[in-house]
Design an enzyme around this catalytic site. Structure first.
Site, PDB file in Angstrom:
ATOM      1  N   SER A   1       4.729  92.240  42.746  1.00  0.00           N
ATOM      2  CA  SER A   1       5.161  93.632  42.595  1.00  0.00           C
ATOM      3  C   SER A   1       4.960  94.148  41.168  1.00  0.00           C
ATOM      4  CB  SER A   1       6.629  93.795  42.996  1.00  0.00           C
ATOM      5  OG  SER A   1       7.485  93.124  42.093  1.00  0.00           O
TER       6      SER A   1
ATOM      7  N   LYS B   1      11.694  94.446  37.665  1.00  0.00           N
ATOM      8  CA  LYS B   1      11.103  95.770  37.823  1.00  0.00           C
ATOM      9  C   LYS B   1      11.186  96.527  36.492  1.00  0.00           C
ATOM     10  CE  LYS B   1      10.267  95.708  42.321  1.00  0.00           C
ATOM     11  NZ  LYS B   1      10.434  94.251  42.458  1.00  0.00           N
TER      12      LYS B   1
END
Length: 218
Positions: free
Chosen positions: A136, A173
């Site tokens: 990701s 993230k």
């Protein structure tokens, strides 16, 4: 003998150093272009290739943030202190693998082993290394199996790459705050942003201060 850089090359090198010191990661080509007024990211890429040819940086093909400072004079974050034995220079940092749902990251059962590192390799001395799972954050140069160096803190600035806990899950993230809204942004278009709602159990576990790649470059 010191490598002679052009004025523009020195500006780009200084920008790379400052971004690594600020966020733990180098800028993208687009960010370099915006910061220095280039018309396109291709112009930044040309300067980066020139810096790599002079040995000031190393480039990783296919990664938007695949820029690494080399151990040359001035690249202080890539140097260890002189005249100190390797044993003294190194810190033993726990390596955390899979984190079980709802349990502390540094719980004994999560620590695979301790790794000796030189603290000068990172913008801040990390508290632990977290083994990355998934892709990701691929476009930030963070790949599956990489070891993310993490500094424990409950606070982070907008745009920093963080280790966050959302409910029972721990994720890596980029943090974005817009008013009272919190988003956790991936660096891969195949993944969707995570919107943190007021009902979510959310906390910051730390900020990324560097990266160790464990797989060979292709």
């Amino acid at each position: 003998m010191a490598v002679k850089l052009t004025e523009r090359q020195q500006q780009i090198l200084d920008l790379i150093r400052s971004e690594i010191a600020r966020t733990g990661f180098p800028p993208t080509r687009a960010e370099i272009a915006r910061a220095l007024g280039f018309k396109s990211a291709n112009a930044a890429e040309d300067h980066l290739k020139a810096l790599a040819k002079k040995g000031a940086i190393e480039l990783t093909a296919g990664a938007s943030r695949g820029i690494r400072l080399t151990p040359m004079p001035g690249n202080s974050i890539a140097h260890a202190v002189d005249h100190v034995s390797d044993a003294i220079k190194q810190l033993l940092i726990p390596l955390v693998g899979h984190v079980a749902a709802g349990s502390p990251i540094l719980a004994a059962e999560h620590v695979e082993r301790e790794i000796g590192i030189e603290p000068a390799l990172f913008s801040q001395v990390p508290d632990y290394l977290l083994r990355v799972r998934g892709l990701s954050m691929r476009d930030a140069g963070i790949l599956n199996g990489d070891l993310l160096a993490v500094k424990k803190t409950p606070d982070a600035r907008n745009g920093q790459i963080v280790v966050a806990r959302l409910g029972d899950e721990v994720t890596v993230k980029r943090l974005m705050r817009i008013g009272n809204r919190i988003e956790l942004l991936p660096e891969n278009p195949n993944f969707s942003p995570i919107i943190v709602t007021p009902d979510d159990e959310f906390s910051l576990e730390g900020i990324a201060v560097g990266l160790i790649r464990t797989t060979a470059l292709q």
